[in-house]
Write a protein that holds these residues in place. Sequence first.
Motif, PDB file in Angstrom:
ATOM      1  N   CYS A 169       0.827  -1.203   0.000  1.00  0.00           N
ATOM      2  CA  CYS A 169       0.000   0.000   0.000  1.00  0.00           C
ATOM      3  C   CYS A 169       0.864   1.257   0.000  1.00  0.00           C
TER       4      CYS A 169
ATOM      5  N   GLU B  96      -0.019   4.165   0.888  1.00  0.00           N
ATOM      6  CA  GLU B  96      -0.362   5.091   1.954  1.00  0.00           C
ATOM      7  C   GLU B  96       0.333   4.680   3.257  1.00  0.00           C
ATOM      8  N   CYS B  97       0.086   3.439   3.723  1.00  0.00           N
ATOM      9  CA  CYS B  97       0.659   3.018   5.010  1.00  0.00           C
ATOM     10  C   CYS B  97       1.975   2.270   4.833  1.00  0.00           C
TER      11      CYS B  97
ATOM     12  N   CYS C 157      -4.141  -0.407   0.374  1.00  0.00           N
ATOM     13  CA  CYS C 157      -4.697  -1.559   1.053  1.00  0.00           C
ATOM     14  C   CYS C 157      -6.161  -1.253   1.365  1.00  0.00           C
TER      15      CYS C 157
ATOM     16  N   CYS D 178      -6.754   1.550   4.087  1.00  0.00           N
ATOM     17  CA  CYS D 178      -6.471   2.906   3.634  1.00  0.00           C
ATOM     18  C   CYS D 178      -7.506   3.339   2.602  1.00  0.00           C
TER      19      CYS D 178
HETATM   20 ZN    ZN Z   1      -2.552   0.996   3.677  1.00  0.00          ZN
END
Ligand code: ZN
Lengths: 170, 355
Positions: free
Chosen positions: A3, A5-6, A29, A32
């Motif tokens: 992912c 983002e994370c 993911c 997110c």
């Molecule tokens: Zn994520």
Amino acid sequence: MVCQECKQKPASVHITQIINNDKTKISLCEDCARAYQHQLGFNFEPNFSIHKFLANLLDHEPVVGKPARASGEQCPQCGLTYSQFGQLGRLGCDRCYQVFAGRLEPLLRRIHGGFAHGGKVPRRTGGAIRVKQELRRLKAELQQLVAQEEFERAAKVRDTIRQLEQQLQA
Amino acid sequence: MAAHDLITGQCRWMEGSGPHAEIVITSRVRLARNLAGRPFPHLLDDKGKQGVLAAVASAAGAGAVAQRYGKLTAIQVSELPALDRQILVEKHLISPQHAQPGGGKALLVNGDGSIGIMVNEEDHLRIQCLLPALQLHEAWRTATGVDDALEETLDYAFDEKHGFLTACPTNVGTGLRASVMVHLPGLVMTKQIGRVLSALSQVGLAVRGFYGEGTEAVGNLFQVSNQITLGQGEEEILGNLSAVVKQIIDQERSAREALVREARVQLADRVGRAYGTLQNAHILNSQEALALMSELRLGLDLKLVKGVDTRVLNELLVAIQPASLQGAAGREMQPFERDVHRAQVVRNRLVTIQS
Ligand SMILES: [Zn+2]
Ligand SMILES: [Zn+2]
């Protein structure tokens, strides 16, 4: 794929946007993606980590003009520096658009495909700009009319253009 | 009108009538505007934000706006309890960002919620017009009219090259974001939705699920909006979006017709079961409720069931949301308790209007 983002969980949601052949892919993911949807779901507004996303774009943006020194480019009105803009993804005030104009140009092209405003102009304060916009439109029309050999109509348009140009100089 | 009326009352968009109301839920036009010579809200302290609010409120109270569009009431969003702020989000009157904690946020709004100005959101002003069904041009006319009336006394941040200047460069230029909420069960059931949605992204439009828990668009609701704000004129942006939405409407319509033609009994069964569940369930999570309401909405359009007004379904879209449920009940609830309460709200609405 992880992912974006994370940077922990596997990405299972892929969002692709294509604007004027510029393809942007975001992989998230499920958590997110849910946060993202939650964030915008109700507003019907594509605001998804747009600031982070912009910051990423900026990293890859070739520097136009002279490179900024750390203390250099700063907006005199709001104090924002270009690197702060990169982090925030937001400009600080109207002056920022002049101060960072050269560096914004490739970014704006990338987001919008173009970078010259083609829409509404404020009624009260935009007088001269409105005239200029109208002039641009009429000149394009004139060219087209000449190409189509519609000389009578072209002459009328040319008269209007002259009038407006005089108005602009007055 | 007090904040309370707005929080408990109904909105214009819920009326559920107008062009293509059987497929299009709402049309929205939003204009991002900033005042010249002041930092954008994210760089303003509380005092600075109050200054912006005072300027906008006085412009909105001045003759032109009130004369043409009626009185706008100022709601100090920042001073509302979190639950009430969330209810305004669920009713689409403010954005989720505007409901975040933090000072200086306000909403100027008319009586039926069709005209709103968010003050000190990401930009100093976000002028919004929200209407039922496919009425993009009407929404634009209203929003641009409010904009003109405000500009009679406000100095906007604008330059010739970049147009209206916004905090985020994705909004600069026209500052226009137009969006249409469409209900597409036919395209989902016939598995054509992926094709349609991916085609949209290629013409510079964004698609989002509306009630996005998870990645699927729950309740078959999709929001289509323009991405590009700089370079094109407003009419061009709206024209493109309208043209695409009309194509989507045509495709959804033929998908619905095909479903009735090829699988009438199966469809009627599904719709009937959805209706029955909504009328009789005692536990409903929001995802299930939205999915069943989507099937009921489809069945009503195809005349497989009757006796429910679109308006009721639109009101329920909001009433079953977490904050609205808790607001109406007057207390906070745990998720399970909410599911029980949600089922009760739905039962009551669908039973009382049964013919
Ligand atoms: Zn994520
Ligand atoms: Zn600045």
